[in-house]
Scaffold this motif. Sequence first.
Motif, PDB file in Angstrom:
ATOM      1  N   LEU A  82       0.819  -1.203   0.000  1.00 31.95           N
ATOM      2  CA  LEU A  82       0.000   0.000   0.000  1.00 31.95           C
ATOM      3  C   LEU A  82       0.859   1.262   0.000  1.00 31.95           C
ATOM      4  N   THR A  83       0.410   2.264  -0.698  1.00 30.42           N
ATOM      5  CA  THR A  83       1.124   3.536  -0.794  1.00 30.42           C
ATOM      6  C   THR A  83       0.163   4.669  -0.418  1.00 30.42           C
ATOM      7  N   GLY A  84       0.623   5.894  -0.587  1.00 30.08           N
ATOM      8  CA  GLY A  84      -0.249   7.038  -0.339  1.00 30.08           C
ATOM      9  C   GLY A  84      -0.290   7.506   1.093  1.00 30.08           C
ATOM     10  N   GLY A  85       0.583   6.956   1.945  1.00 27.52           N
ATOM     11  CA  GLY A  85       0.648   7.407   3.321  1.00 27.52           C
ATOM     12  C   GLY A  85      -0.488   6.893   4.189  1.00 27.52           C
ATOM     13  N   ILE A  86      -0.342   7.138   5.499  1.00 28.80           N
ATOM     14  CA  ILE A  86      -1.425   6.823   6.437  1.00 28.80           C
ATOM     15  C   ILE A  86      -2.376   8.011   6.412  1.00 28.80           C
ATOM     16  N   GLY A 103       5.432  -2.836   7.089  1.00 27.06           N
ATOM     17  CA  GLY A 103       5.809  -3.518   5.856  1.00 27.06           C
ATOM     18  C   GLY A 103       5.097  -3.031   4.624  1.00 27.06           C
ATOM     19  N   ASN A 104       4.499  -1.840   4.659  1.00 27.82           N
ATOM     20  CA  ASN A 104       3.912  -1.205   3.476  1.00 27.82           C
ATOM     21  C   ASN A 104       4.762   0.010   3.095  1.00 27.82           C
ATOM     22  N   PRO A 105       4.952   0.269   1.814  1.00 31.18           N
ATOM     23  CA  PRO A 105       5.782   1.421   1.405  1.00 31.18           C
ATOM     24  C   PRO A 105       4.987   2.732   1.394  1.00 31.18           C
ATOM     25  N   PHE A 106       4.279   3.029   2.500  1.00 34.19           N
ATOM     26  CA  PHE A 106       3.370   4.167   2.555  1.00 34.19           C
ATOM     27  C   PHE A 106       4.014   5.491   2.136  1.00 34.19           C
ATOM     28  N   GLU A 779      12.520   5.572  -5.962  1.00 29.49           N
ATOM     29  CA  GLU A 779      11.176   5.398  -6.516  1.00 29.49           C
ATOM     30  C   GLU A 779      10.822   3.930  -6.709  1.00 29.49           C
ATOM     31  N   TYR A 780      11.819   3.043  -6.873  1.00 36.44           N
ATOM     32  CA  TYR A 780      11.526   1.626  -7.001  1.00 36.44           C
ATOM     33  C   TYR A 780      10.963   1.065  -5.688  1.00 36.44           C
ATOM     34  N   GLY A 781      11.383   1.668  -4.580  1.00 39.92           N
ATOM     35  CA  GLY A 781      10.936   1.194  -3.278  1.00 39.92           C
ATOM     36  C   GLY A 781       9.469   1.465  -3.009  1.00 39.92           C
ATOM     37  N   ILE A 782       8.866   2.378  -3.779  1.00 45.40           N
ATOM     38  CA  ILE A 782       7.439   2.659  -3.588  1.00 45.40           C
ATOM     39  C   ILE A 782       6.618   2.151  -4.770  1.00 45.40           C
ATOM     40  N   GLY A 783       7.192   1.183  -5.498  1.00 50.22           N
ATOM     41  CA  GLY A 783       6.429   0.483  -6.522  1.00 50.22           C
ATOM     42  C   GLY A 783       6.449   1.090  -7.908  1.00 50.22           C
ATOM     43  N   ARG A 784       7.284   2.119  -8.150  1.00 50.63           N
ATOM     44  CA  ARG A 784       7.329   2.707  -9.484  1.00 50.63           C
ATOM     45  C   ARG A 784       7.972   1.734 -10.476  1.00 50.63           C
TER      46      ARG A 784
END
Length: 894
Positions: A82-86, A103-106, A779-784
């Motif tokens: 999941l991304t986009g922060g809490i 364990g989410n790249p928020f 950016e790869y760490g957040i799913g780009r």
Amino acid sequence: MTETSASSASLISGTTAFKEPFPMNLVVFPGYIVFILMPTNLSGCSNLEVLWLAGNKLVGSIPKEMSLLSKISRLAIHDNKLTGGIPPFLGNITSMEGFSAGGNPFGGSIPDTLGHWKSLTEFDSGGCNLYGSIPHSIFNLSLLVTFSLPDNHLTGSLPSEIGNQIPNLEYLQLRNNELTGVLPLSISNCSKLGTLEMSNNSFTGKLTIDFSKLRDINIIRLDNNFHGRREADNMRFVDSLKNCTRLVDLNLYNCNLIGVLPISIGNLSHQLSFLYLGHNQLFGSLPSSIGSLVGLTTLSLANNIFKGRIPTTIGKLQKLQYLSLSRNQFSGPIPGAIGNLSLLTILYLENNKLEGHIPSSLGNCKELNELYLAHNRLTGKVPKQILQLPSLTIFLDLSYNNLSGSIPSEIKYLKMLSGLALSYSNLSGTITSIGECISLTKLYLSGNIFEGIIPSSLSSLRGLEVLDISQNKLSGKIPQFLEKWHSLEFLNLSFNDFEGEVPVVGVFANASLFSVLGNDKLCGGLVTLGLPKCKETGSKKKRFIFLILLIVIAPTLLIILCCVYVLCKKKRNSQPSESSRSERFMKVSYNQLLKATDGFSTENLIGEGGHSSVYKGILDSNDDKSVAVKVLHLQSRGAHKSFIAECEAWRNIRHRSLLKIITSCSSTDLQGNDFKALVYEFMPNGSVHDWLHSSAYTSKLNLLQRINILRDVAIALDYLHNRCQTTIVHGDLKPSNILLDDDMVAHVGDFGLARLLGTDLNQNSSSGVKGTIGYAPPEYGIGREMTCCGDVYSFGILLLEVMTGKKPTNDMFIGGLSLHKFAYMALPDHVIDVIDNDAIVLQSTEANAKKVEECLVATIKIGVSCSVDSPPQRMKIEIVVNELQRILDVLQNL
């Protein structure tokens, strides 16, 4: 939660269809949902109390509809993507008691609105790329029992009253962040605390916590903190630990502790298993009360200033498996009582002032794998009892002592030992018996009084990577078996009395991989050695006659070959021209590769990775030239896709700065299992990683070589990104994937993570982790998706590593410091301070020295510009090529 909870949702791999209405409680068990957006159609579940979506592969952000679930008490979404922060709107769910999102790249910061969760007892968001300070509202949640935010980028300090605000804490875990300030004294009031884990932050000041109030604590990990202003005598906290009867783990490594270790250390819990006090400034003697800690399995006191004798009471620690007292100033004999530690596997005593004989009682440590006694003042013979330990399989280091006698014949029992160091230990005699240590990969015997020839028995050490027998009294000819050792990475024969001809094959074909200095009777070898020519022998005369005959016969052979060529060309031109590029490669079978690598023997293994093993071999169909055979571990997840990606990439590229592929093999092995391999041209000078970080490479890369290598890599990237018919992203650029040929020309290899943009391969070849930690862009760490800009970032980190000699994962890069920041802060006036000393070439004139410094500044600027976080702001690779060429031109003209 009822058993019908999960069955109320239709769980299908790849999609999820939620049926309404939901029951009051819902549990979605982990492992079912694969790559879907966080569900938004939950708004009608107004009575939902528990939602468990952990351990899946959910993507996207938390939907706003979640705020409508006003009765939620527990939300478990940990271990997703999941991304986009809490989101702040989660604070509206005032019934929340447990929130688990680790364990989410928020990304993003912790919303202040979460302070509305007045009933919260558990908060876990570790490893979520969170930054900023922890909101003060969080510290007003007085019912918190578990507060876990490790492995983020949190900054700021903790409130001084944290222990009074959250008195019910049992689990406080904030390790691996960037927190500053003092560690609050009020933590002493958290009387229920069981785990206190604050490692790898930037806390300062003294450790003032009164542990006597924390009777239930079992883990205290505060390592790598408390740096800055030094204060003497900050060890009083040890006295307060005596009431912590459940303490199992105490880690205060590298905490700037100064003072004497108090006798009260022996009052610590008998359950204490791990004690780390290394890398501090503890002085005085080691109290004998240390022997009271009978539960210890690990004791690390290395890198302090302890003096005096090692107490014999250390022999009472019957459970001890790891003992490190190295790099202190201990004197006197090694206590024979250490032999009582029957479970000991690793013993570090090097770099002290220990004297006397090596106790034979060490032979009682039947589990010992590693023994390090180097850089002491030990005397006497090497005890036979140590050499009869079958457990001693990793390393034995007795170097830099004042031993006597020869190497005992019992050395032959160490058949599984990987490393042996006996350098500068005053040993004499021959080295015959070592030939039976058939598993050795590193052998250091320099600086002794060994005599005689290099015995033929050493030929059994076929896996040897480093052999240093320099500065002895060895004589005779250089044996032929040294030429045939394919695993040998460095050979030092310097300053002996060898005679005869120096070979020019194997390790002797590269002057940087061996040394024969100080042997006045040697001749021949590579021209760069500057040795006299060998006198012509009868065999050489025969070769001369053969050469004359060849010159006479050659014209006739040439005419025949030309005729054959013309006929073959006509035949080839008469065939269809649509054959694919892949057909230009020769075909090779599993059996051929099996033979080429001597059955994929460990002696020929030259590298291993997550998806493959690489072997050196010789193909009969390749003119007896060495090749590198990359065998895919098909049982490893992603290996098949890696093979496809690499084959597809090689089908589309060919460039002098890329590793040359010879062929591929897709077959079955002797057991009928699938087998896939790629065969490459062998690179005799290893990788850039080897030259930067391997101790086997005693000669280092000079400045010109480094810039040349970087220019070659940049040219390769420019070709892949801008000059191929299909744009190719390499995806895993790092020093170990940059290989060097005979002329030190760099070749980019390993396209197992490559992506061909705009092709089907783009969809199939990259799932999961992209690249290597430290080199992969943020950016790869957040799913780009992988892009050319990502390769440029990796190149920037590679450049900075080549110029500074420091890996991006170096232990010094903590507390917000990175390789990029380390280089950036040095610009422009302090660049010379961060450059690897081996790279700096001192020039004869002040003007030249100034130009060199200007080139260094320009080079570091390129690395910094390429490795900025924002992809659009990174330097274009074609500009990098031009800039590096300009720098190279300046240096070459000095």
